[in-house]
Design a protein around this motif. Sequence first.
Motif, PDB file in Angstrom:
ATOM      1  N   ASP A 347     -21.714  -3.287  31.752  1.00 34.78           N
ATOM      2  CA  ASP A 347     -22.790  -3.111  32.546  1.00 34.78           C
ATOM      3  C   ASP A 347     -22.980  -1.567  32.877  1.00 34.78           C
ATOM      4  N   ASP A 348     -22.864  -0.914  31.918  1.00 31.47           N
ATOM      5  CA  ASP A 348     -23.059   0.657  32.089  1.00 31.47           C
ATOM      6  C   ASP A 348     -24.471   0.900  31.958  1.00 31.47           C
ATOM      7  N   ALA A 349     -25.365   1.627  32.888  1.00 29.36           N
ATOM      8  CA  ALA A 349     -26.506   1.942  32.894  1.00 29.36           C
ATOM      9  C   ALA A 349     -26.841   2.771  31.856  1.00 29.36           C
ATOM     10  N   VAL A 350     -25.971   3.766  31.533  1.00 31.30           N
ATOM     11  CA  VAL A 350     -26.315   4.726  30.188  1.00 31.30           C
ATOM     12  C   VAL A 350     -26.206   3.902  28.995  1.00 31.30           C
ATOM     13  N   ILE A 351     -25.494   2.920  28.844  1.00 35.08           N
ATOM     14  CA  ILE A 351     -25.326   2.033  27.591  1.00 35.08           C
ATOM     15  C   ILE A 351     -26.614   1.334  27.462  1.00 35.08           C
ATOM     16  N   ARG A 352     -27.220   0.702  28.555  1.00 34.45           N
ATOM     17  CA  ARG A 352     -28.293   0.038  28.601  1.00 34.45           C
ATOM     18  C   ARG A 352     -29.790   1.063  28.011  1.00 34.45           C
ATOM     19  N   LYS A 353     -29.685   2.031  28.755  1.00 40.46           N
ATOM     20  CA  LYS A 353     -30.821   2.898  28.341  1.00 40.46           C
ATOM     21  C   LYS A 353     -30.778   3.444  26.905  1.00 40.46           C
ATOM     22  N   ILE A 354     -29.540   3.693  26.206  1.00 40.54           N
ATOM     23  CA  ILE A 354     -29.433   4.052  24.842  1.00 40.54           C
ATOM     24  C   ILE A 354     -29.689   2.584  24.086  1.00 40.54           C
ATOM     25  N   LYS A 355     -29.385   1.727  24.495  1.00 43.91           N
ATOM     26  CA  LYS A 355     -29.591   0.441  23.722  1.00 43.91           C
ATOM     27  C   LYS A 355     -31.167   0.553  23.638  1.00 43.91           C
ATOM     28  N   ASP A 356     -31.930   0.450  24.775  1.00 43.00           N
ATOM     29  CA  ASP A 356     -33.404   0.586  24.566  1.00 43.00           C
ATOM     30  C   ASP A 356     -33.994   1.505  24.071  1.00 43.00           C
ATOM     31  N   ALA A 357     -33.494   2.783  24.034  1.00 44.29           N
ATOM     32  CA  ALA A 357     -34.148   3.797  22.959  1.00 44.29           C
ATOM     33  C   ALA A 357     -33.843   3.435  21.843  1.00 44.29           C
ATOM     34  N   VAL A 358     -32.594   2.973  21.352  1.00 49.07           N
ATOM     35  CA  VAL A 358     -32.286   2.962  19.686  1.00 49.07           C
ATOM     36  C   VAL A 358     -33.475   1.496  19.306  1.00 49.07           C
ATOM     37  N   ALA A 359     -33.490   0.665  20.228  1.00 45.24           N
ATOM     38  CA  ALA A 359     -34.461  -0.574  19.649  1.00 45.24           C
ATOM     39  C   ALA A 359     -35.767   0.031  19.522  1.00 45.24           C
ATOM     40  N   THR A 360     -36.271   0.767  20.588  1.00 41.15           N
ATOM     41  CA  THR A 360     -37.636   1.395  20.542  1.00 41.15           C
ATOM     42  C   THR A 360     -37.792   2.146  19.196  1.00 41.15           C
ATOM     43  N   LYS A 361     -36.784   3.064  19.073  1.00 42.55           N
ATOM     44  CA  LYS A 361     -36.950   3.905  17.708  1.00 42.55           C
ATOM     45  C   LYS A 361     -37.219   3.131  16.469  1.00 42.55           C
ATOM     46  N   VAL A 362     -35.996   2.456  16.220  1.00 47.46           N
ATOM     47  CA  VAL A 362     -36.116   1.481  14.971  1.00 47.46           C
ATOM     48  C   VAL A 362     -37.567   0.796  14.695  1.00 47.46           C
ATOM     49  N   LEU A 363     -38.021   0.112  15.777  1.00 46.70           N
ATOM     50  CA  LEU A 363     -39.476  -0.578  15.692  1.00 46.70           C
ATOM     51  C   LEU A 363     -40.363   0.438  15.413  1.00 46.70           C
ATOM     52  N   SER A 364     -40.237   1.550  15.967  1.00 42.89           N
ATOM     53  CA  SER A 364     -41.167   2.587  15.711  1.00 42.89           C
ATOM     54  C   SER A 364     -41.192   3.026  14.128  1.00 42.89           C
ATOM     55  N   VAL A 365     -39.943   3.229  13.864  1.00 45.80           N
ATOM     56  CA  VAL A 365     -39.754   3.577  12.332  1.00 45.80           C
ATOM     57  C   VAL A 365     -40.423   2.470  11.434  1.00 45.80           C
ATOM     58  N   LEU A 366     -40.205   1.228  11.817  1.00 46.52           N
ATOM     59  CA  LEU A 366     -40.762  -0.024  11.011  1.00 46.52           C
ATOM     60  C   LEU A 366     -42.259   0.157  11.108  1.00 46.52           C
ATOM     61  N   GLU A 367     -42.825   0.246  12.157  1.00 45.84           N
ATOM     62  CA  GLU A 367     -44.415   0.455  12.234  1.00 45.84           C
ATOM     63  C   GLU A 367     -44.902   1.496  11.352  1.00 45.84           C
ATOM     64  N   GLU A 368     -44.159   2.712  11.248  1.00 47.65           N
ATOM     65  CA  GLU A 368     -44.747   3.800  10.593  1.00 47.65           C
ATOM     66  C   GLU A 368     -44.821   3.333   9.110  1.00 47.65           C
ATOM     67  N   MET A 369     -43.580   2.710   8.720  1.00 42.15           N
ATOM     68  CA  MET A 369     -43.414   2.299   7.303  1.00 42.15           C
ATOM     69  C   MET A 369     -44.407   1.224   7.165  1.00 42.15           C
ATOM     70  N   LYS A 370     -44.859   0.285   7.746  1.00 43.90           N
ATOM     71  CA  LYS A 370     -45.750  -0.761   7.729  1.00 43.90           C
ATOM     72  C   LYS A 370     -46.838  -0.161   7.392  1.00 43.90           C
ATOM     73  N   LYS A 371     -47.310   1.024   8.153  1.00 48.49           N
ATOM     74  CA  LYS A 371     -48.833   1.538   8.079  1.00 48.49           C
ATOM     75  C   LYS A 371     -48.600   2.478   6.826  1.00 48.49           C
ATOM     76  N   LYS A 372     -47.695   3.243   6.516  1.00 46.89           N
ATOM     77  CA  LYS A 372     -47.832   4.235   5.546  1.00 46.89           C
ATOM     78  C   LYS A 372     -47.392   4.028   3.980  1.00 46.89           C
ATOM     79  N   GLU A 373     -46.348   3.004   4.164  1.00 46.37           N
ATOM     80  CA  GLU A 373     -45.487   2.650   2.975  1.00 46.37           C
ATOM     81  C   GLU A 373     -45.353   1.092   3.122  1.00 46.37           C
ATOM     82  N   PRO A 374     -46.542   0.461   2.675  1.00 43.53           N
ATOM     83  CA  PRO A 374     -46.375  -1.119   2.649  1.00 43.53           C
ATOM     84  C   PRO A 374     -45.586  -1.566   1.814  1.00 43.53           C
ATOM     85  N   LYS A 375     -45.318  -1.096   0.657  1.00 45.55           N
ATOM     86  CA  LYS A 375     -44.664  -1.751  -0.230  1.00 45.55           C
ATOM     87  C   LYS A 375     -43.044  -1.579  -0.079  1.00 45.55           C
ATOM     88  N   ARG A 376     -42.644  -0.555   0.691  1.00 49.18           N
ATOM     89  CA  ARG A 376     -41.148  -0.356   1.028  1.00 49.18           C
ATOM     90  C   ARG A 376     -41.293  -1.120   1.996  1.00 49.18           C
TER      91      ARG A 376
END
Length: 630
Positions: A347-376
Amino acid sequence: MEKKTCEFKAEIAEMLDLVVNSLYSKKEIFLRELVSNASDAIDRAKFLALTDKSIAADSPEWKIQIAANAAERTLTVSDNGIGMDAEELEKSLGTIASSGTKKFREMLKEKGGDSLPELIGQFGVGFYAAFMVADRVTVETRRRGGDASFKWESDLSGSYSVSDGERDFPGTSVTLHLREDQAEYLDYWRVSELIRKYSDFIAYPVTFRRVDVPADEKEEDRKAREEREAKPLNTMVALWKRPKKDVKDSEYAEFYRHLTHDWEEPFETIPFSGEGAVEFKALLFLPKKATMDLYMPDRKRGLSLYVRNVFIGDDIEMLLPGYLRFVRGVVDSSDLPLNVSREMLQDDAVIRKIKDAVATKVLSVLEEMKKKEPKRYDEFYGAFGSLLKEGVHIDYARADRLKKLLKYPTARGDAGKTVFLEDYVKDMPSSQKDIYYILAEREADARRSPVIESARKHGCDVLLWCDPVDEYLVESLREFDGRKFVDVARGDVAFGTEEEQKAEKEASDKAAGDLKPLLEAVKGTLGDRVSEVRLSTRLTDSPCCLVSQEHALPPSMVRMMRAMKQDVPEEKRILELNASHPLVEKMKGLDGAALADVASLLYDGALIAEGSPVADGAAFAKRLSDLLLK
């Protein structure tokens, strides 16, 4: 100074008893705490040296040393950091903030001491972990820039003493007089294991030496020992704190293998920093392949958590959404108290914010990969696409982002080729308002299914949902880009323009009137096996197909749930006949046993066409062989 003995306050004595007897689930934690304290002392010395000339005048090679004396059963952790004077020594080791004590005791009272592992650091009691393995602890310290040393000693009997010490150089030494049953912590290999586990990324070298070397030690043993003792036990390389441009790909790959025990290199490396309300460093990896245990409920998953380079725990699930469980890596935060327990992390607020930031970052990387490296991206999606689909179902906040990352094979596409939902929508004919899909256990079955024939005729493509998780998405994946998802094998579905649909409806109604006696006869023959027999607007080439009621469970879902021993009610299907098919035309002249055999063959054939099992295989084979003979 003259030696003086002081009593611990009553509540402090109670606190120490709880620390030793109730607080910790692992005694080995004591070494992590002492090494962390030593590292903090060096950090303080380096910081104060920036403004204090008396400290800056002596800039040694900063280090932490662990010394073992088996003969006297003592283990000493020493540093050459800031050290303490008499007042600091008594303040640091003789008292604990009463507010922290009160909070700690209230938590213990509420949850029970046995259920609270490793809460050191949260209340500043880390040093006292030493008493879990020692019956007496001695601290010798000398303040950097000072001219006197002091000694603190206690056996936890309720008092401690402070006197003059004999240390002639700055820093602090903590000597543990180990209990008889704790001698394992005098062994080089055991200490080395714990340092690698908990303190591998401490910024200063941690070395080990044996004090009581046997007089008869062999020459080769001496050389081997001295060679070991000359090397630091820790790597001191926290890659996540170094700029990406300063780290080689080979270093990332080596750390990934060390972290995951994967023999391959990572598919993608994601170093990033969290700033703002919560500050942290993270180093994430996307593996190349999915392991079978990703779908096992008892599999350990999550990221490794560090606090200021000190290891807290691995497989911390709270740092990752479940659908990103394939992500591996570490998170290091200075905003968390050292040694937080898993219970507190929940129930730590810091952990929840880190979790949110990690998920957002991973999806951003995948979106960039989808756009620039479709085969990868296709490579990644082939391994982990099913998990992203889970995210649509459980992560409502990011569902729209996740939908744009999903790919599916289609009826008009080549086998093995997949398309994004946005590309499917872009290619839809102007007359098509909804997104069509079909559920099947295998792509080949979906491609051959009779229910998509009319869609193809009218130029409408159909998404082939053949992944087991697709069936669970029906309720979550309700619309995309304002268009509904429609199952072509359920309810009433019409394709083409409004004029085409109107013409087909009129033709179907006319044929239904002509074939009404046949439809009723077939329904009477099949009985409870179907809920209705009607003419179809879905079919162009096949004689018949089976479809479900609008809100019924798909057949593949029913089979899966029954395989899991779930009690699923029987769903009666609708048999649709193709009025323009020659076989249906010939059935008008049949009755009795002949009609019954053909109707049963049609029903069983429809099951086989969609990939469902036939209820009575022997009866089906006999009817077929009899028909061939005729």
